[in-house]
Enzyme design. Structure first.
Site, short mmCIF file in Angstrom:
data_model
loop_
_atom_site.label_atom_id
_atom_site.label_comp_id
_atom_site.label_asym_id
_atom_site.label_seq_id
_atom_site.Cartn_x
_atom_site.Cartn_y
_atom_site.Cartn_z
N GLU A 407 0.74 -1.31 -0.11
CA GLU A 407 -0.12 0.04 -0.01
C GLU A 407 0.75 1.17 0.02
O GLU A 407 0.91 1.87 0.90
CB GLU A 407 -1.05 -0.04 1.31
CG GLU A 407 -1.80 -1.30 0.99
CD GLU A 407 -3.11 -1.07 2.10
OE1 GLU A 407 -3.17 -0.77 2.94
OE2 GLU A 407 -4.34 -1.03 1.17
N GLU A 487 -5.15 -9.88 0.11
CA GLU A 487 -6.05 -9.89 1.24
C GLU A 487 -7.47 -10.07 0.96
O GLU A 487 -7.76 -9.61 0.00
CB GLU A 487 -5.55 -8.29 1.86
CG GLU A 487 -4.38 -8.34 2.36
CD GLU A 487 -3.94 -6.85 3.01
OE1 GLU A 487 -4.86 -6.39 3.91
OE2 GLU A 487 -2.80 -6.28 3.01
#
Ligand code: GAL
Length: 990
Positions: A407, A487
């Site tokens: 991220e 995820e």
């Protein structure tokens, strides 16, 4: 200042592999002297000198975090930097920990070069030996080595380390976790023999067509080196490549390692070599010619007492638990783990995505202005991290993918990292999720993707991302990439729901190579003397992420949560299914099933009648076999006295012999099949037997009549308030009677994320948490009591007309509840629609002495509409306390599914039996739903002297909306008309 500049470090050695060497190592772990200052400006000036008086200082255990040893406090944020965003500057309040450690150099310490190695210091430090500065370093989860040169003396030596919590490096370390400063991994002194081995890079490939292994070991040494693999009879020069006609390959399923060594006159480095070849073929990641399928988890390093200073025992425990729960892959979210963890992955067998220590997530708050990964000035810092990751971990066969980080949005420098990594190690695949062009990734990847989108990705009909819309070549490349869901299934609180659905979609499309559940363990901390785990906000942090760090498949004490039990079932590597016969499918990629033994048992009403072993032929990976049913189903079996003759066949696959991660007998997979109650045809599978409908009494039964006495009314075993129709006593036990209940204590997933997907918003707006009950009519006829009510919230026009219809036959008291929605549930010009209910059932209270629960139905653990694969039908027993799932933040939990009957009994075995028509969902607890909803920690739940029992027709699914999609439409409890029945009987001899 060094902690604010863009230098990765000073005085450090070049990164190199983590090696097991014969050269002497001195661990410097232990009790050190420690002093915390509010900031660098306040820290003592001459702390590095031997003369400095540290008498008043505290002791600190190294490795460890000072914030978990009584100094300052931990802070938890998800995405926010806990300081102003002004890169690379740090706040004035930059806690600075001075560590001083006197150590004795052993008398026999070789008179050779020595280096000082830190495995991990968070986030920036300067180090002095005997008053002389050796250097500085950043990069919290990466090693740093310094030459100690002539500064190391015989006898006593003083090591001083100044650690700053915040540094320019912190801008690259915004992972969703506690900010935990300190020297949290091992510190060692390592002797470097004059003719020793500095670095080793093992290349061990496997040719799946010929079965040959090719080995080449590159070495950097200061003496002449040989590479020995005794088992293969190899004695090679460094860099010499040799092909061995037949080797056994390494895989996570069969983690075959060959002991090897690199030997120079002065040093031996021990290696464990695994032969395997990683390639991307068409749109699939393959190892040794076979596509991989990740049944993965994201693992942070976390220990409830020690934070990220995890012991080797804990690392092993994690891996053993993973293996025991059918997990085959780990993403080291979001930094390289302690190096010993990777040794264990090689040994026990796990596929690893090793992720670099880079996350710049907090720049979302500047709309990514200043994001380091897009600023060439930060390239040295970023590249340093990637190099230290790859160099340290390059010899692990378990690592099949390097990840550039997490991220951090997009940026040019990521391209530099990718280019360097590809060149240095072409033998592994590369991963980066957040750049939607995927230009630097060998995978297409997303997080928390809803199922319908996953289907589109599987079938390659997904939308073109903005980033590649104008770049046909990039788009064509992206579309051809394998997909990994890095995820998904946010395991926060009660949940995740939908695991079985994800698995079904993963298995449907070859492009989808599985995923990694977020995440392995809750990051709850247990402070000295406390009984409750704490989470964000416990330390008065101004900015924090509250309980968003409690989203693991393990509770903070490493007890598996129901989510892990569900995941284990859903990702079984062997699928047992059947219809008329049994089908056994080997879902592994490499291993046959010869490590397993198949056993069956036949139960009637949950009581075992027969059992045996199944002869299963050899089934190769990806293949399946059909077998006849093992039971002589034609032979009728007497039903148990308390049952309906419901028959089930259970088939289990268990380990045939001990494995390093579980003992023989450990269950790997199982399945259940209903059998005909009194079968006509052998080998036939059937619908489960249904209990009798209480509303349709058997003809022979004696129907009881309602009898009035004063304000009361008696019907069989029930005593009612004649005016309200409320049950007040049940077989003599005081109760406040079953009453409609539509509410549950919201789960984290009901609450959604920051308003997104918050089902609870609609539920509260519809007043489901504040329903009022109005009795409209109590009607007594010859054999029935009918109570008509309307259940509705103040201020709103909708409600539910609820009719309770009571009858009594022989010793049974039966209730049928009919629910009909009334009014504008679909909203008005002002109110929003309410489409589903959290639960539909009745709630009643009983004496708390009935604290043992025995039931026939799904169990042993909790189960919900979209998390019920692990519930097996048999008889189960729990205490009431044992029915509760100890989520760190209390919320709805503990519901047992498909319950045919349940007996709640006291210490003498007396109590109440309740039966469904045919099934109900059971919850029993010593506190109310409202208590559960109010509680912030488990100790907020104080038992009452009543037992609160919910008997539900259904509950809404769980979903994983705390970060992702809510329960899908097929698992929601829609607002509609329903009828359900329950029957109570007295139980025991009272
Ligand atoms: C992801 C992130 C993880 C964690 C998770 C939610 O976006 O990569 O670190 O924050 O969301 O728990």
């Amino acid at each position: 200042m060094y902690y604010e500049d863009l230098e990765p470090g000073t005085g450090r050695r070049e990164p190199r592999a983590w090696l097991h060497s014969s050269a002497p190592v001195l661990s410097l772990n232990g009790e050190w002297r420690f002093k915390l200052s509010a900031g660098p400006a306040e820290a003592p000036a001459d702390v590095m000198t031997p003369e400095f008086a540290d008498d008043g200082w505290d002791e600190l255990t190294v490795p460890g975090h000072w914030v978990l040893q009584g100094h300052d406090r931990p802070r938890y944020t998800n995405t926010a930097f806990p300081f102003p965003i002004d890169p690379p500057r740090t706040p004035a309040a930059n806690p600075t920990g001075d560590h001083r450690h006197w150590f004795e150099l052993p008398a026999d310490w070789p008179d050779a070069r020595t280096i000082l190695r830190f495995e991990g210091v968070d986030s920036c430090f300067k180090v002095w030996l005997n008053g002389v500065e050796l250097g500085t370093s950043k990069g919290s989860r990466l090693p740093s080595e310094f030459e100690v040169g002539a500064h190391l003396r015989p006898g006593r030596n003083l090591l001083v380390v100044r650690v700053h919590q915040w540094s320019s490096g912190s801008y690259l370390e915004d992972q969703d976790m506690w900010w935990l400063p300190g020297i949290f991994r091992d510190v060692t002194l390592r002797s470097r023999p004059a003719d020793g081995i500095e670095d080793v890079f093992v290349h061990a490939d496997f040719d799946h067509v010929t079965g040959a292994g090719t080995i080449k070991v590159d070495c950097v040494s200061t003496g002449p080196a040989r590479v020995l693999v005794p088992e293969l009879g190899l004695d090679l020069a460094p860099g010499e490549s040799v092909t061995v006609p037949a080797v056994e390959p390494w895989s996570a399923e069969i983690p075959r390692l060959y002991d090897a060594s690199v030997v120079t006159p002065g040093e031996t480095v021990s290696l464990r070599i695994g032969f395997r070849t990683v390639t991307i073929v068409d749109d699939q990641l393959t190892v040794n010619g076979r596509p991989l399928f990740f049944r993965g988890v994201n693992r942070h390093e976390h220990d409830q007492y020690r934070g990220r200073a995890v012991s080797e025992e804990t690392m092993r425990q994690d891996l053993v638990l993973m293996k025991q729960h059918n997990v085959n892959a780990v993403r080291t979210a979001h930094y390289p783990p302690h190096p010993a963890f990777l040794d264990l992955c090689d040994e026990l067998g796990l596929w690893v995505i090793d992720e670099c220590d880079i996350e710049t997530h907090g720049f979302i708050y500047t709309d990514w202005v200043g994001n380091p990964v897009d600023d060439p000035a930060w390239a040295p810092m970023l590249l340093d991290r990637m190099r230290r990751t790859v160099e340290r971990d390059k010899n692990h066969p378990s690592i099949v993918i390097w990840s550039l980080g997490n991220e951090s949005h997009r940026g040019r420098v990521l391209g530099d990292l990718a280019a360097w990594t590809r060149e240095r190690d072409p033998g592994r695949a590369l991963f980066y999720e957040r750049d939607r062009s995927y230009a630097f990734s060998d995978f297409y990847s997303l997080m928390y993707t809803p199922l319908d989108e996953l289907e589109r990705i599987g079938s390659r009909t997904e939308e073109v991302p903005e980033e590649t819309a104008d770049h046909p070549e990039l788009e064509a490349r992206r579309r051809a990439l394998p997909f990994v869901l890095c995820e998904y299934a946010h395991a926060m609180g009660n949940g995740p729901g939908g695991l079985a659905d994800y698995q079904r979609v993963f298995e449907k499309y070859p492009r989808l190579q599985g995923g990694f559940v977020w995440e392995w363990i809750d990051h709850g901390l247990l402070l000295p003397g406390a009984t409750d785990h704490v989470y964000g906000g416990a330390f008065g942090e101004k900015v924090h992420g509250a309980n968003f760090c409690l989203d693991g498949l393990l509770f903070p004490d490493r007890t598996p949560s129901p989510g892990l039990i569900e995941y284990k079932k859903v990702i079984e590597p062997v699928r047992i299914s059947g219809a008329g016969s049994l089908t056994i499918e080997n879902l592994r990629s490499f291993a046959p099933l010869d490590d397993l033994e198949f056993v069956w048992s036949e139960e009637v009403d949950g009581v075992e009648m027969r059992s045996g072993r199944l002869e299963v032929p050899a089934i190769e990976p990806g293949a399946s076999a059909e077998l006849p049913l093992p039971v002589e189903a034609a032979v009728p079996v007497e039903p148990a006295a308390d049952g309906a003759g419901e028959r089930w066949l259970t088939v289990r696959a268990v380990l045939a012999k001990d494995e390093p991660w579980a003992a023989a007998g450990h269950e790997v997979a199982w399945a259940q099949f209903p059998l005909p109650a009194h079968s006509a045809q052998p080998g036939e599978l059937a619908e489960p037997a249904r209990a009798a409908d209480p509303a349709q009494p058997a003809t022979a039964a004696v129907r009881r009549q309602p009898e009035r006495s004063g304000d009361g009314l008696r019907l069989g075993g029930g005593e009612f308030d004649a005016r309200t129709g409320q049950l007040t006593r049940l077989f003599g036990l005081p109760t406040d009677g079953p009453r409609l209940d539509l509410w549950r204590a919201p789960t984290d997933n009901d609450n959604g994320q920051g308003g997104r997907n918050a089902t609870v918003t609609a539920w509260r707006a519809a007043g489901l948490d504040r329903l009022e009950h109005r009795v409209d009519q109590v009607e007594v006829t010859d054999h029935e009591l009918t109570v008509r009510t309307r259940v509705a919230p103040d201020g709103l026009g909708h409600g539910v007309r609820t009719t309770y219809h009571w009858t009594a036959n022989d010793d049974a008291l039966s209730l049928t509840v009919a629910v009909v929605p009334d009014g504008p549930w679909n909203g008005s010009a002002i109110t929003q629609p309410c489409e589903n209910w959290p639960r539909l059932g009745v709630r009643m209270s009983l004496p708390s002495s009935l604290d043992t629960v025995r039931w026939f139905g799904g169990g042993p653990g909790e189960a919900y509409a979209d998390s019920r694969a692990a519930a097996r039908v048999t008889r189960h027993t729990r205490t009431v306390d044992g029915l509760q799932t100890p989520y760190v933040v209390p919320q709805e939990n503990g519901s047992r599914i498909d319950v045919r009957w349940a007996e709640l009994t006291d210490a003498d075995g007396n109590g109440i039996r309740v039966e469904g028509a045919p099934y109900f969902q059971l919850t029993a607890r010593r506190w109310t739903t409202e208590d559960l909803e109010q509680a912030k920690h488990r100790s907020d739940l104080t038992p009452h002297d009543r037992l609160y029992v919910n008997l539900d027709l259904a509950q809404n699914g769980l979903g994983s909306a705390s970060c992702g999609p809510a329960a899908t439409a097929d698992h929601t409890l829609d607002v509609a008309a329903y009828t359900f029945g329950l029957t109570w009987r007295q139980f025991g001899g009272r």
